[in-house]
Structures are given as C-alpha cells and as structure tokens.
Design an enzyme around this catalytic site. Structure first.
Site: not given
Length: 460
Positions: A380, A383
C-alpha cells in the site's frame, strides 16, 4: 445535441509559447493552420472529407475521370480503410499531449468532444485551443458539485469563449434514490449506486451523440488502477453514435503526463483553475465525496475516503481499470498472491503482532499498558508514505508505557481485520487504552508523528 464549439486562430507567438511551456513538446506541429476536416463513419472504417473541398461532381464526371485514371477508384476505396487504434496508440505513445490532441481533433472533427470535470483537466481545453481547431466541451453536472466548481465552469466559458454542454441525471432516478435511501446513503453502502445515477448514465447519454471523446485520464492518478491507460483506444465500455461495440473511440492525450508537469503547464499558460486547488483539493468530484489531501498523500485519498482505494473509481473509466491481480488499495501483486514489496515499520520500537497477538489485545478488558497498532499492507503506497512517521512515533513512545505495534491485515487476514479491527482502507491506526475494552480508531488523515502522538496522549 449541441456541444460547445470554438475556433480561434493560433499565432506564431502562441505556438512558440506553447512549445516553451509544454513539458513534452519537442516536435512542432506543422499542420496547426491546415483546413478543418470532417470525419464520416461507415461500417468499413473512417473516411475523411475536407470541409473546404470542392463540391461533389456528378456521376458522369466521376466515371469519366475514373476511366482515364482507374487508380482513382482504388484511392477512394483506400480512404475507408479501417483504423487500427492499437497500432495508432503505439505510434503516438511518445507524442506530446498537444500532438495527440491535434490528431484527435483532426481525425474526428465535429464528432468528438472533451469531457471536462472542473479540475486540472482544464489543460485539455488549453491544448485544444493551441491546435487552432474547433472543439466541443461537455461536463456532467451531478447536482452536488462544490460552489467553487460552478463558478469555475463560468470562468472557463468566458476565458475560452465557449458554452459547455451540461449533462444532468434523470430527475426521476435521483428522486427514487433519495426517497429510498436518503441524501447520504453512499457513506453507508458505497458510492457506486449514486455515481451510476448521477454520472455514469448521463455520460452514456452524452456519448451516444459522439463518435469519439477526450478525457483527462493519467496513469499517475491511480497507479494501481490506471497504469495501463493508452493514449487512444476503442472504448471498451460505452457506445457512440452508430451504436454497438467499437462505435466509440476514446482519446487520453495526457495519459503519460505527470501531475506536476500538468500544473507547470497550467501556470505557464495562465490558465484559470478551480479555486479548490488552493485549498488542498487535487482530485475534485462531488462535494460530499471530495476533500483536501495533505502533503505527501496521493490525490485519490481525497475521493471516497471512507472506502478501500480499489473502489475509488466512479465508473466513468471502467474499461481502463485493472481488476486482475490488484489488491485492496489498487496496488499490483504477483500472480501467486505474493507482493514484491519489503515489509514496513521495521524497528526495535515497533512490535510485530501475529493474529493470536492482536486477538489477545482485543480480549483484554484491562491492560497493564496501552498499545497503538497500525493495520497495514506492505504494498500500500499510503502505508509506505507513513512508514517514517510511524517509526518515529515508536521512538518517541519508547519507555513511556505505551507499546507501538503493527499487524499485517491483507491477504488471508483481511476479512478478520475488516470485522474485528475496523479496517476500511489501509493504513488503519488503533489505540488500545489501558482501561477500555474496545480499541479506538484514529480518525484523521494526518499521519505525521506529532499528530499520532497527540491522539495517543489525548486518550491515554
């Protein structure tokens, strides 16, 4: 239907200015002052007729000419050869947006229109103006746009001397949706139904009057879902004027452009822009579903923020969305389900929790110390963007009595994380206080270390 039409001569100074300002324009267009063309579609292919061509001659004249020069008939047949848009896309792959726009307008004349959303795709209108060719513009008015966007539409019309053709949703469909589910049902069950009524169906009606359309799609707008957008293609989803598969061509002149370069172009050309951009908005849609993003956040984080990033499409460009081998937030994975990305938040101050470990935290009604945990996925991009700040949070809380942890919530753990850990999209940050049985979800998109620390201190 009537679409906005404008035609203004382009002076040499304008072309020089465009070439200087344009980030990818290394080749001059030598056809900008050529005569306008019209395009006719037949089942056999495209035929191009110059608007200022000589009047049609009678059959006897044509027959006489053909008998003296049989090659004329073959030449006429060649005009209607079907275009291979896959090959054309390869030919134009390294072309500048200005060249691609010029090609699109030249090829389709009055049968093509620019889809304008009221955001940075105003660049499309500027490229169209610089070609010197007539162009048409349409936009979808969902009835729920920001006031700033409506004012921007008016400014654009005055700047370019055009009238934008607005497409509205069917009143009966909107009324039925609101009566059944309320004004904000998309917050509870997703935005797709509302977008279908207010955007997709009006777009379908608009495109039925065209043979081609021009969009502002860029590959970098959503790397996981739009990374394979070609500069031109046969539209795989919508139908054009003649109906049926293959009846509509889709042009994406800025597919290969970077967002920063688009903005450099707009600033250099003194193009009007939506005032929302100055307030932190990048990707702009309907007012209830759009918000500003912070520095370092991806532009799509400002759209439908309560949903997984994979769902952050409204359906207008469904044919360009990668659906195979795409994870929750739209990032690609290998066919075997593994990810090429290294793990995140690796630090002696960040505890890696297993499924059993996070379950134990959930079961405890009273804890000897508080815990803060991030539910994440290594692939991600959001993230990845907060890795440094979260590791810094671990350093600041070391020895404070608050443990900092991480739990990987993708793959086989996703369903558990959604049900038990309030996972909506990655990353999700949870605080497990000492004297509370339920974890508290961090509500903000501010993911710097100080903001996270303030959240922990306020509740612990």
């Amino acid at each position: 239907m009537a679409f906005a039409v404008t035609s203004s001569p382009v002076h040499t100074s304008s072309i020089d200015q465009a070439k200087a300002a344009h980030f990818g324009a290394s080749q001059a267009l030598d056809r900008l002052n050529s005569a306008a063309t019209a395009v006719n579609f037949s089942r056999r292919g495209w035929s191009v007729t110059r608007l200022n061509a000589e009047p049609n001659r009678n059959d006897s004249t044509v027959s006489a000419a053909a008998s003296s020069n049989p090659g004329l008939l073959n030449a006429a047949d060649n005009v209607e050869e079907e275009e291979d848009y896959g090959e054309l896309a390869k030919e134009l792959e390294d072309s500048s947006p200005l060249e691609i726009m010029d090609k699109a307008l030249e090829k389709f004349g009055n049968d093509i229109a620019i889809a304008f959303s009221g955001a940075e795709d105003v660049a499309l209108l500027e490229y169209a103006r610089l070609t010197g060719r007539p162009f048409r513009v349409f936009s979808l008015d969902t009835g729920r746009l920001n006031p700033e966007t409506y004012r921007f539409f008016d400014e654009v019309e005055k700047h370019y001397g055009i009238h934008i053709e607005y497409m509205f949703p069917e009143a009966a469909e909107v009324q039925d949706l609101v009566m059944r589910k309320g004004l904000f049902s998309f917050y509870e069950d997703g935005h797709q139904e509302c977008c279908r009524v207010r955007k997709v169906r009006p777009l379908r009606r608009a495109l039925k009057g065209l043979r081609a359309w021009i969009t502002g799609q860029r590959k970098d707008q959503s790397p996981g879902t739009r990374s394979e957008v070609p500069v031109v293609q046969v539209d795989p989803v919508f139908e054009g004027l003649d109906g049926g598969a293959g009846s509509l061509v889709k042009w994406n002149p800025v597919a290969n452009a970077k967002g920063d370069n688009i903005w450099s172009f707009l600033r250099t050309m003194s193009v009007p822009v939506n005032s929302l951009h100055a307030k932190g908005y990048i990707s702009i849609g309907c007012e209830p579903c759009t918000r500003a993003v912070l520095p370092g956040q991806h532009e799509r984080e400002g759209r439908w923020w309560w949903e997984d990033a994979k769902a952050k499409e409204c359906g207008l460009h469904k044919g360009n969305i990668k659906e195979e081998n795409v994870n929750v937030n739209g990032s690609a994975v290998h066919p075997n389900g593994t990810t090429p990305h290294a793990d995140l938040f690796s630090s002696e101050n960040v505890v890696s929790l297993s499924r059993r470990g996070i379950e134990n935290l959930l079961k405890l009604e009273k804890r000897s110390e508080a815990w803060v945990a991030v539910v994440y996925a290594p692939w991600c991009v959001f993230c990845q963007a907060m890795e440094e700040s979260y590791v810094e949070l671990g350093e600041k809380l070391a020895g404070s009595g608050v443990k900092v942890a991480k739990f990987r919530g993708d793959g086989g753990e996703k369903a558990f994380a959604q049900e038990k850990l309030q996972l909506g999209s990655f990353p999700t940050v949870l605080l497990f206080p000492k004297h509370a049985s339920r974890p508290v979800k961090y509500p903000s998109e501010k993911r710097d270390a100080d903001s996270l620390l303030a959240f922990v201190n306020a509740l612990e």
